[in-house]
Write a protein that holds these residues in place. Structure first.
Motif, short mmCIF file in Angstrom:
data_model
loop_
_atom_site.label_atom_id
_atom_site.label_comp_id
_atom_site.label_asym_id
_atom_site.label_seq_id
_atom_site.Cartn_x
_atom_site.Cartn_y
_atom_site.Cartn_z
N UNK A 192 -20.57 30.62 6.24
CA UNK A 192 -21.44 31.79 6.40
C UNK A 192 -20.84 32.76 7.42
N UNK A 193 -20.28 32.22 8.49
CA UNK A 193 -19.68 33.05 9.53
C UNK A 193 -18.44 33.77 9.01
N UNK A 194 -17.64 33.08 8.21
CA UNK A 194 -16.46 33.70 7.63
C UNK A 194 -16.85 34.85 6.70
N UNK A 195 -17.86 34.63 5.87
CA UNK A 195 -18.29 35.69 4.95
C UNK A 195 -18.82 36.90 5.71
N UNK A 196 -19.51 36.64 6.80
CA UNK A 196 -20.19 37.73 7.52
C UNK A 196 -19.24 38.52 8.43
N UNK A 197 -18.26 37.85 9.03
CA UNK A 197 -17.46 38.50 10.06
C UNK A 197 -15.98 38.64 9.74
N UNK A 198 -15.42 37.74 8.94
CA UNK A 198 -13.98 37.62 8.88
C UNK A 198 -13.38 37.83 7.49
N UNK A 199 -14.14 38.30 6.52
CA UNK A 199 -13.59 38.46 5.18
C UNK A 199 -12.48 39.51 5.19
N UNK A 200 -11.52 39.32 4.31
CA UNK A 200 -10.42 40.27 4.21
C UNK A 200 -10.92 41.67 3.88
N UNK A 201 -11.92 41.75 3.01
CA UNK A 201 -12.46 43.06 2.64
C UNK A 201 -13.03 43.79 3.86
N UNK A 202 -13.72 43.04 4.72
CA UNK A 202 -14.31 43.63 5.91
C UNK A 202 -13.23 44.15 6.86
N UNK A 203 -12.17 43.36 7.06
CA UNK A 203 -11.10 43.75 7.96
C UNK A 203 -10.31 44.93 7.39
N UNK A 204 -10.05 44.93 6.09
CA UNK A 204 -9.34 46.05 5.46
C UNK A 204 -10.13 47.34 5.62
N UNK A 205 -11.44 47.27 5.40
CA UNK A 205 -12.28 48.47 5.55
C UNK A 205 -12.19 49.03 6.97
N UNK A 206 -12.25 48.16 7.96
CA UNK A 206 -12.17 48.62 9.35
C UNK A 206 -10.80 49.22 9.66
N UNK A 207 -9.74 48.61 9.12
CA UNK A 207 -8.40 49.10 9.40
C UNK A 207 -8.15 50.45 8.74
N UNK A 208 -8.61 50.60 7.51
CA UNK A 208 -8.45 51.89 6.83
C UNK A 208 -9.21 52.99 7.55
N UNK A 209 -10.32 52.64 8.18
CA UNK A 209 -11.05 53.63 8.97
C UNK A 209 -10.21 54.09 10.16
N UNK A 210 -9.43 53.18 10.75
CA UNK A 210 -8.52 53.57 11.82
C UNK A 210 -7.41 54.47 11.30
N UNK A 211 -6.90 54.18 10.10
CA UNK A 211 -5.90 55.05 9.49
C UNK A 211 -6.46 56.47 9.35
N UNK A 212 -7.67 56.56 8.81
CA UNK A 212 -8.28 57.87 8.61
C UNK A 212 -8.47 58.60 9.93
N UNK A 213 -8.80 57.86 10.96
CA UNK A 213 -9.00 58.46 12.27
C UNK A 213 -7.71 59.09 12.79
N UNK A 214 -6.57 58.43 12.52
CA UNK A 214 -5.29 58.98 12.96
C UNK A 214 -4.86 60.18 12.13
N UNK A 215 -5.06 60.08 10.83
CA UNK A 215 -4.56 61.11 9.93
C UNK A 215 -5.50 62.30 9.83
#
Length: 395
Positions: free
Chosen positions: A352-375
């Motif tokens: 349950x913790x992995x699904x809620x906090x650590x899924x690859x989809x969740x991390x990718x979404x957060x990282x792409x938001x950082x990309x957008x912030x830079x660009x």
């Protein structure tokens, strides 16, 4: 958009960043991957990513070659002209910052994947190494206006308090993300009276706590607690903390463990295990092995150190023990060995913790938001304003 990943090794890119690169590819972006040459480069190219070789040099004997590395990387950056560079871990951050500045590339992500053995207590030599590493980080982060990604709040707090980086550039994203569809919960295998398998998945480094897992196994046998300890991971010849093959072979001869070496099919390995142990003293980011264990619904016993305690809530999906306490490690492992219901309950909590906090989809979404912030930068924060960062204390 063209994104260039700079990572030391091909295998590390595939295990920790390929999900992000696939998301970029699937939305139509071009992905270039720069790593040292390795036997897994064909897997990178089979994904549709262009690979460029760069052999990083480690150790004092290689210092005269460091300028060659920088010049080669600068040529790559000038030729490729990526819209954004994503540097992963210490050496890529250090060299990548210098090369990006020389090539005039402004959009840069520096991903700190833990602090490593330089930040483990070890007397005067370790303090000198830590000073040198911190100096290099400070120089890298002052070049341009990068975003600095941390995998846990402790590392961010250390860098900010030590004056290594501007807090406004810091973001916390918990780990590299685990593909929860690949790592799925499965029941423990039926063993017809065979003991539960305790899995230690890591590189074979002393700082990864392998020696403490072995000592805990020895203590369990002395207490007549039937079990099987399996070590899964490669040795690392260039790392001074690597455990010699002869030591691993001796442990096997003494019946304390089985050593599998590198294993490609990690989901099957977790499925064949009942408990996962990683008593690391290494300054982890967030260990991928623990994320995979949680997603596989396996209870975890690990140390109460940054990165590991992000994954495990003590008494909920596993246990936290102090570093270098194999006696307490053995106590917690014995509890899990004796109680299959406890193992199942903690395993479900971990999933349950992995699904809620650590899924690859969740991390990718957060990282792409950082990309957008830079660009597509928004208005700058006022001086003295701290960027939002996730708390190190997680539910």
């Amino acid at each position: 958009m063209k994104v260039l990943f700079l990572v030391t090794d091909d295998w590390y890119f595939l295990s920790h960043r390929v999900g992000l690169a696939r998301a970029l590819r699937d939305r139509g972006d071009e992905v270039v991957v720069v790593t040292a040459p390795g036997n897994r480069v064909p897997e990178i190219e089979a994904e549709g990513f262009r690979h460029l070789p760069l052999a990083f040099r480690r150790g004092k004997a290689d210092q005269p070659l460091n300028m060659l590395v920088l010049r080669r990387l600068t040529r790559i950056y000038r030729a490729e002209r990526p819209d954004l560079c994503h540097h992963v871990s210490f050496l890529p951050i250090f060299y990548g910052a210098l090369a990006a500045r020389r090539a005039g590339i402004e959009a840069v992500i520096h991903a700190v994947t833990g602090l490593g053995h330089a930040f483990v207590d070890g007397g005067a030599p370790r303090r000198v190494l830590r000073w040198a590493v911190e100096r290099a980080y400070r120089a890298a982060f002052r070049r341009g206006n990068p975003i600095v990604l941390f995998q846990n709040g402790d590392d961010r707090a250390h860098f900010v308090s030590a004056g290594l980086t501007d807090p406004r550039s810091c973001r916390v994203i918990l780990g590299s993300g685990v593909p929860i569809d690949r790592f799925r919960p499965v029941p423990e295998p039926s063993r017809s009276g065979a003991p539960p398998v305790m899995l230690h998945p890591s590189r074979m480094l002393w700082t990864k706590g392998v020696g403490d897992s072995i000592e805990a196994s020895r203590l369990l046998f002395e207490r007549d607690v039937d079990h099987k300890l399996v070590l899964a991971g490669r040795t690392h010849a260039s790392n001074p903390r690597s455990i010699p093959d002869s030591t691993l072979d001796a442990w096997q001869r003494d019946g304390l463990c089985s050593w599998l070496g590198h294993t490609d099919d990690m989901p099957a390995l977790f499925a064949s295990s009942a408990i996962v142990t990683l008593p690391s003293v290494y300054r982890e980011g967030v260990p991928m092995a623990l994320l995979e264990a949680a997603a596989s619904a396996r209870p975890i016993v690990t140390t109460d150190v940054p990165g590991c305690r992000e994954v495990v809530v003590d008494g909920v999906n596993g246990f936290l023990v102090p570093v270098h306490r194999p006696d307490l490690l053995a106590d917690r492992l014995a509890l899990l060995i004796a109680d299959p219901d406890l193992r199942a309950r903690m395993g479900r909590a971990g999933r349950e913790r992995a699904e809620r906090l650590f899924s690859q989809e969740h991390v990718v979404e957060q990282t792409l938001a950082c990309y957008a912030e830079l660009l597509e930068p928004a208005a700058p924060l006022p001086a003295g304003t701290d960027a939002p960062a996730q708390s190190k204390s997680l539910p």
